[in-house]
Design an enzyme around this catalytic site. Structure first.
Site, PDB file in Angstrom:
ATOM      1  N   GLY A   1       0.830  -1.211   0.000  1.00  0.00           N
ATOM      2  CA  GLY A   1       0.000   0.000   0.000  1.00  0.00           C
ATOM      3  C   GLY A   1       0.853   1.244   0.000  1.00  0.00           C
TER       4      GLY A   1
ATOM      5  N   ASP B   1      -4.576  -3.936  -9.024  1.00  0.00           N
ATOM      6  CA  ASP B   1      -4.794  -4.365 -10.417  1.00  0.00           C
ATOM      7  C   ASP B   1      -3.951  -3.516 -11.369  1.00  0.00           C
ATOM      8  OD1 ASP B   1      -6.616  -6.117  -9.347  1.00  0.00           O
ATOM      9  OD2 ASP B   1      -8.265  -4.696  -9.563  1.00  0.00           O
TER      10      ASP B   1
ATOM     11  N   GLY C   1     -12.989   4.992  -8.590  1.00  0.00           N
ATOM     12  CA  GLY C   1     -13.388   3.798  -9.336  1.00  0.00           C
ATOM     13  C   GLY C   1     -12.213   2.852  -9.532  1.00  0.00           C
TER      14      GLY C   1
HETATM   15  O1  RIB Z   1      -9.212  -5.163  -7.033  1.00  0.00           O
HETATM   16  C1  RIB Z   1     -10.376  -4.411  -7.031  1.00  0.00           C
HETATM   17  C2  RIB Z   1     -11.495  -5.203  -7.619  1.00  0.00           C
HETATM   18  O2  RIB Z   1     -11.762  -6.316  -6.784  1.00  0.00           O
HETATM   19  C3  RIB Z   1     -12.783  -4.438  -7.721  1.00  0.00           C
HETATM   20  O3  RIB Z   1     -12.926  -3.810  -8.964  1.00  0.00           O
HETATM   21  C4  RIB Z   1     -13.836  -5.495  -7.418  1.00  0.00           C
HETATM   22  O4  RIB Z   1     -14.711  -5.711  -8.457  1.00  0.00           O
HETATM   23  C5  RIB Z   1     -13.068  -6.756  -7.029  1.00  0.00           C
HETATM   24  O5  RIB Z   1     -13.040  -7.719  -8.004  1.00  0.00           O
END
Ligand code: RIB
Length: 300
Positions: free
Chosen positions: A223, A253, A288
């Site tokens: 983090g 992600d 988001g």
């Molecule tokens: O890593 C974040 C994601 O985890 C979100 O977009 C949510 O949908 C989950 O899959």
């Protein structure tokens, strides 16, 4: 030819931002909500596409409004939908996300929907995409038997494999030999090792424990503290880039997508980590998940 294939889910993220994440039994008045693209796999594929990578996204969705959102999202980000299985008998998934507007931290509950019934047979219609890619990236949001089948196929075909073990859950020993990069965050690393990470020493201990399982390289994302990498010989600790986080959803992600992209560009591991660290940090400055993935132009 696609260079990177990503297996994972698309879901619609329904996210609520407020002064805190409510405690159990508590009601709070929030101040903003948003419905947008999410799902770790889709977010990662978007990150790669926006950075300029050639990516294929393999997933399963329903034939419903959120399924339409998935297809629109892929089109907008120039990702082909040829590896998307649409099943009229399943629902596209959703995630309920609570965001603390002060820290940008979140709590997430995902209903994966259609991909929960993804089978090896269905996947095998798309397996050539994985076989032909240089890098295969996945998480733990689709059924485990499908994940291991894909990791094994990817390794047998010379791909570099990345498993982002999120959300954390038990995996069998068989997984370990097919993983090149294992990328837990600190909570997930604690799940796999039992070590609570509060400093660099803990991170190193947790990384050593993961490497002892037979995984080749581990990156623990920490983090706002940065990341720790080890392959048993080389160790790299990087501080996080200084940003004002407003929503950390999808930061992991962005990191994983950027890591896959940088590896496809044949950069050194340290260069890949520096790049991914920066992209992950930048993603937290927008609200988001899928929609917050940085574009290559944002990096300059
Ligand atoms: O890593 C974040 C994601 O985890 C979100 O977009 C949510 O949908 C989950 O899959």
């Amino acid at each position: 030819m696609c260079e990177i294939s990503v297996l994972g889910i698309f879901v619609a993220d329904i996210s609520f931002s407020g002064p805190k994440i409510p405690a159990i039994g508590e009601t709070i008045l929030g101040n903003k909500y948003n419905i947008g693209p999410g799902g770790k796999g889709c977010n990662q594929a978007i990150a790669i596409a926006r950075l300029g990578g050639k990516v294929s996204f393999i997933s399963k969705i329903g034939k419903d409004n959120y399924g339409d959102l998935a297809l629109i999202t892929l089109k907008k980000n120039k990702i082909s939908s040829s590896n998307i299985i649409q099943d009229e008998n399943s629902q596209t998934g959703v995630a309920g996300i609570l965001v603390d507007q002060n820290s940008g931290k979140n709590a997430i509950n995902v209903i994966t929907g259609a991909p929960s019934s993804l089978t090896i047979n269905e996947l095998d219609n798309h397996i050539d995409t994985i076989k032909k890619s240089k890098i295969f990236l996945t998480q733990l949001e689709v059924p485990k038997e499908v994940i291991i089948h894909c990791l094994k196929t990817a390794k047998e075909n010379g791909c570099i494999t990345i498993l982002n073990p999120a959300p954390a859950s038990e995996i069998s020993k068989e997984f370990y030999k097919y993983i090149d990069f294992f990328t837990p965050n600190e909570t997930e690393a604690e799940f796999y090792t039992g070590i609570k990470i509060t400093n660099d020493k803990d991170a190193k201990q947790a990384a050593d424990k993961i490497l002892n399982l037979g995984i080749k390289k581990v990156v623990i994302t920490l983090g706002e503290k940065g990341l720790f990498y080890s392959d048993g010989k080389e160790q790299i600790y990087l501080k996080a880039s200084a940003v004002k986080a407003i929503d950390t959803t999808g930061a992991g992600d962005a990191f994983n997508g950027a890591l896959a992209f940088a590896l496809s560009q044949k950069k050194t591991v340290e260069e890949c980590l520096r790049f991914a660290n920066r992209v992950g940090g930048l993603s937290t400055t927008k609200q988001g998940a899928g929609d917050a993935m940085p574009w290559s132009k944002d990096l300059f």
